[in-house]
Design an enzyme around this catalytic site. Structure first.
Site, PDB file in Angstrom:
ATOM      1  N   GLU A  15       0.870  -1.223   0.025  1.00 30.57           N
ATOM      2  CA  GLU A  15       0.057  -0.041  -0.031  1.00 30.57           C
ATOM      3  C   GLU A  15       0.976   1.239   0.044  1.00 30.57           C
ATOM      4  O   GLU A  15       0.539   2.509   0.285  1.00 30.57           O
ATOM      5  CB  GLU A  15      -0.823  -0.057   1.385  1.00 30.57           C
ATOM      6  CG  GLU A  15      -2.086  -1.102   1.127  1.00 30.57           C
ATOM      7  CD  GLU A  15      -2.779  -1.111   2.200  1.00 30.57           C
ATOM      8  OE1 GLU A  15      -3.601  -0.244   2.485  1.00 30.57           O
ATOM      9  OE2 GLU A  15      -2.418  -2.022   3.134  1.00 30.57           O
ATOM     10  N   SER A 150      -6.624  -2.383   1.871  1.00 27.35           N
ATOM     11  CA  SER A 150      -6.943  -1.733   0.590  1.00 27.35           C
ATOM     12  C   SER A 150      -7.586  -2.854  -0.507  1.00 27.35           C
ATOM     13  O   SER A 150      -7.510  -2.596  -1.586  1.00 27.35           O
ATOM     14  CB  SER A 150      -5.773  -0.999  -0.123  1.00 27.35           C
ATOM     15  OG  SER A 150      -5.392   0.036   0.871  1.00 27.35           O
ATOM     16  N   TYR A 216      -9.840   3.105  -5.513  1.00 30.82           N
ATOM     17  CA  TYR A 216      -8.828   4.040  -6.036  1.00 30.82           C
ATOM     18  C   TYR A 216      -8.742   4.355  -7.304  1.00 30.82           C
ATOM     19  O   TYR A 216      -8.155   5.407  -7.769  1.00 30.82           O
ATOM     20  CB  TYR A 216      -7.498   3.575  -5.389  1.00 30.82           C
ATOM     21  CG  TYR A 216      -7.562   3.240  -4.107  1.00 30.82           C
ATOM     22  CD1 TYR A 216      -7.277   4.227  -3.153  1.00 30.82           C
ATOM     23  CD2 TYR A 216      -7.164   1.909  -3.614  1.00 30.82           C
ATOM     24  CE1 TYR A 216      -7.360   3.842  -1.853  1.00 30.82           C
ATOM     25  CE2 TYR A 216      -7.270   1.458  -2.220  1.00 30.82           C
ATOM     26  CZ  TYR A 216      -7.189   2.683  -1.230  1.00 30.82           C
ATOM     27  OH  TYR A 216      -7.265   2.400   0.085  1.00 30.82           O
ATOM     28  N   ARG A 255     -11.895   3.424  10.657  1.00 34.37           N
ATOM     29  CA  ARG A 255     -13.042   3.229  10.142  1.00 34.37           C
ATOM     30  C   ARG A 255     -13.445   1.664  10.013  1.00 34.37           C
ATOM     31  O   ARG A 255     -12.555   0.994   9.928  1.00 34.37           O
ATOM     32  CB  ARG A 255     -12.726   3.666   8.680  1.00 34.37           C
ATOM     33  CG  ARG A 255     -13.960   4.213   7.728  1.00 34.37           C
ATOM     34  CD  ARG A 255     -13.619   4.346   6.345  1.00 34.37           C
ATOM     35  NE  ARG A 255     -13.360   3.179   5.720  1.00 34.37           N
ATOM     36  CZ  ARG A 255     -12.346   2.662   5.230  1.00 34.37           C
ATOM     37  NH1 ARG A 255     -11.091   3.563   5.086  1.00 34.37           N
ATOM     38  NH2 ARG A 255     -12.222   1.553   4.544  1.00 34.37           N
ATOM     39  N   ASP A 257     -16.082  -1.097   8.172  1.00 33.88           N
ATOM     40  CA  ASP A 257     -16.750  -1.451   6.971  1.00 33.88           C
ATOM     41  C   ASP A 257     -17.876  -2.592   7.164  1.00 33.88           C
ATOM     42  O   ASP A 257     -17.532  -3.589   7.816  1.00 33.88           O
ATOM     43  CB  ASP A 257     -15.913  -1.902   5.644  1.00 33.88           C
ATOM     44  CG  ASP A 257     -14.791  -1.136   5.427  1.00 33.88           C
ATOM     45  OD1 ASP A 257     -15.265   0.369   5.457  1.00 33.88           O
ATOM     46  OD2 ASP A 257     -13.914  -1.386   4.918  1.00 33.88           O
ATOM     47  N   GLU A 270     -14.612  -5.568   8.097  1.00 35.42           N
ATOM     48  CA  GLU A 270     -13.321  -5.476   8.703  1.00 35.42           C
ATOM     49  C   GLU A 270     -13.098  -3.998   9.197  1.00 35.42           C
ATOM     50  O   GLU A 270     -13.963  -3.076   9.003  1.00 35.42           O
ATOM     51  CB  GLU A 270     -12.412  -5.671   7.568  1.00 35.42           C
ATOM     52  CG  GLU A 270     -12.349  -4.558   6.199  1.00 35.42           C
ATOM     53  CD  GLU A 270     -11.199  -5.256   5.414  1.00 35.42           C
ATOM     54  OE1 GLU A 270     -10.241  -4.649   5.208  1.00 35.42           O
ATOM     55  OE2 GLU A 270     -11.417  -6.393   4.702  1.00 35.42           O
ATOM     56  N   ASN A 272     -10.158  -0.557   9.906  1.00 41.77           N
ATOM     57  CA  ASN A 272      -8.956   0.055   9.333  1.00 41.77           C
ATOM     58  C   ASN A 272      -8.405   1.008  10.538  1.00 41.77           C
ATOM     59  O   ASN A 272      -9.269   2.134  10.641  1.00 41.77           O
ATOM     60  CB  ASN A 272      -9.439   0.741   8.028  1.00 41.77           C
ATOM     61  CG  ASN A 272      -8.310   1.542   7.488  1.00 41.77           C
ATOM     62  OD1 ASN A 272      -7.256   1.745   8.115  1.00 41.77           O
ATOM     63  ND2 ASN A 272      -8.233   1.514   5.938  1.00 41.77           N
ATOM     64  N   GLY A 276      -7.297   6.111   5.034  1.00 40.25           N
ATOM     65  CA  GLY A 276      -6.841   6.937   4.246  1.00 40.25           C
ATOM     66  C   GLY A 276      -7.080   8.174   4.153  1.00 40.25           C
ATOM     67  O   GLY A 276      -8.008   8.600   4.594  1.00 40.25           O
TER      68      GLY A 276
END
Length: 310
Positions: A15, A150, A216, A255, A257, A270, A272, A276
């Site tokens: 990443e 990611s 992305y 964060r 999800d 999951e 994070n 980002g």
């Protein structure tokens, strides 16, 4: 004397490019706010140089292994340098999808059924694993590396003839993987800033699969904030996110999800712990929805640094 802040970015993980984008956005924001901040790439300079170069605080913008897995956090605590985000243990667990799910499940939180496979077992007896375990989940399935972010190395599998190749792809990024039941539904992400749960965001991805390109590269991916959830659903999601966050012992910002199935049930996907901070990132989008600008967000994250115990 102004405290000197190192923005840790780049690194050696898969990443790296995303981390460079996040880190440079954070760096420019800190400079705009009058902070004495400098970029520091652990790929190019030994992390131990932070102390000799007079840095007082580390803003971690490293994604994936080497930045999000507790290792850099351990070095920073050894150096007695405060840092942003979660601590050693929470970071280490959160990047490990299987262990995260085990903790969430033990806390009574909703997680999707999965099969955990280590590379050595796969190489020894793939067909035994396939027939005894994976068939029970039923297609479609999602095959993902266990310790990767990611959505790198993730494949959506619709039939048996796609499975072995998907598993081999995932093993390119991790020595252990998850084969997880795929639930068709609506995907949401919800951000946490200190103890505040920010508004959720609905993610609308082409083909209903939010993979790396959808995150992305593709302009077709849409984000809705407000997310379209009703008040009761939003409150339910906030409670689940807070419980999931606390179960791992996370700090700072992060964060989570989730997916909402056709029966109106949320499922955790999951977490994070270093979200980002690029121009497509969701934490800044969610913060902006309640009037927190990007520069304000960066300063709020900086001001919640972990204080080393040494």
């Amino acid at each position: 004397m102004k405290k000197k802040v190192a923005v840790l970015l780049g690194g050696n993980s898969t990443e790296r490019q995303i981390s460079l984008a996040s880190g440079n956005a954070v760096l420019q924001s800190l400079i705009r706010s009058g902070i004495n901040a400098y970029a520091f790439d652990p790929r190019d300079f030994p992390i131990m140089h932070l102390k000799t170069q007079g840095f007082h605080i580390a803003y971690i913008a490293l994604h994936g292994k080497g930045g999000e897995d507790g290792s850099i956090q351990g070095v920073l605590e050894y150096l007695n340098i405060p840092y942003t985000g979660s601590g050693i243990m929470a970071s280490s667990i959160a990047l490990d999808k299987k262990r995260t799910k085990l903790l969430w499940k033990s806390a009574g939180l909703p997680v999707l059924p999965d099969i955990y496979i280590q590379k050595e077992d796969f190489l020894k007896n793939f067909y035994s694993i396939l027939t005894k375990k994976i068939f029970k989940l039923e297609y479609p399935l999602v095959v993902k590396p266990n310790s990767q972010g990611s959505s790198i190395g993730i494949t959506l599998v619709h039939s048996e003839n796609q499975l072995k190749n998907a598993i081999e792809i995932a093993f390119n990024y991790s020595n252990d993987i998850l084969v997880e039941k795929f639930i068709k539904g609506t995907e949401y992400t919800i951000s946490i800033l200190d103890k505040e749960i920010l508004p959720s965001i609905q993610i609308i991805a082409k083909n209903n699969f939010y993979d790396y390109s959808a995150k992305y590269q593709l302009s077709s991916t849409k984000y809705l904030c407000p997310s379209g959830l009703n008040l009761q659903q939003e409150q339910t999601l906030k409670k689940i996110a807070q419980h999931a966050w606390n179960a791992l012992g996370c700090n700072g910002c992060g964060r989570i999800d989730v997916i909402l199935d056709k029966n109106n049930n949320f499922w955790l996907l999951e977490i994070n712990t270093i979200p980002g901070m690029t121009n497509r990132s969701l934490l800044p989008m969610s913060a902006n929805a309640i009037g927190i600008s990007f520069d304000e967000l960066v300063l709020k994250i900086l001001n919640k640094t972990i204080i080393p115990i040494i």
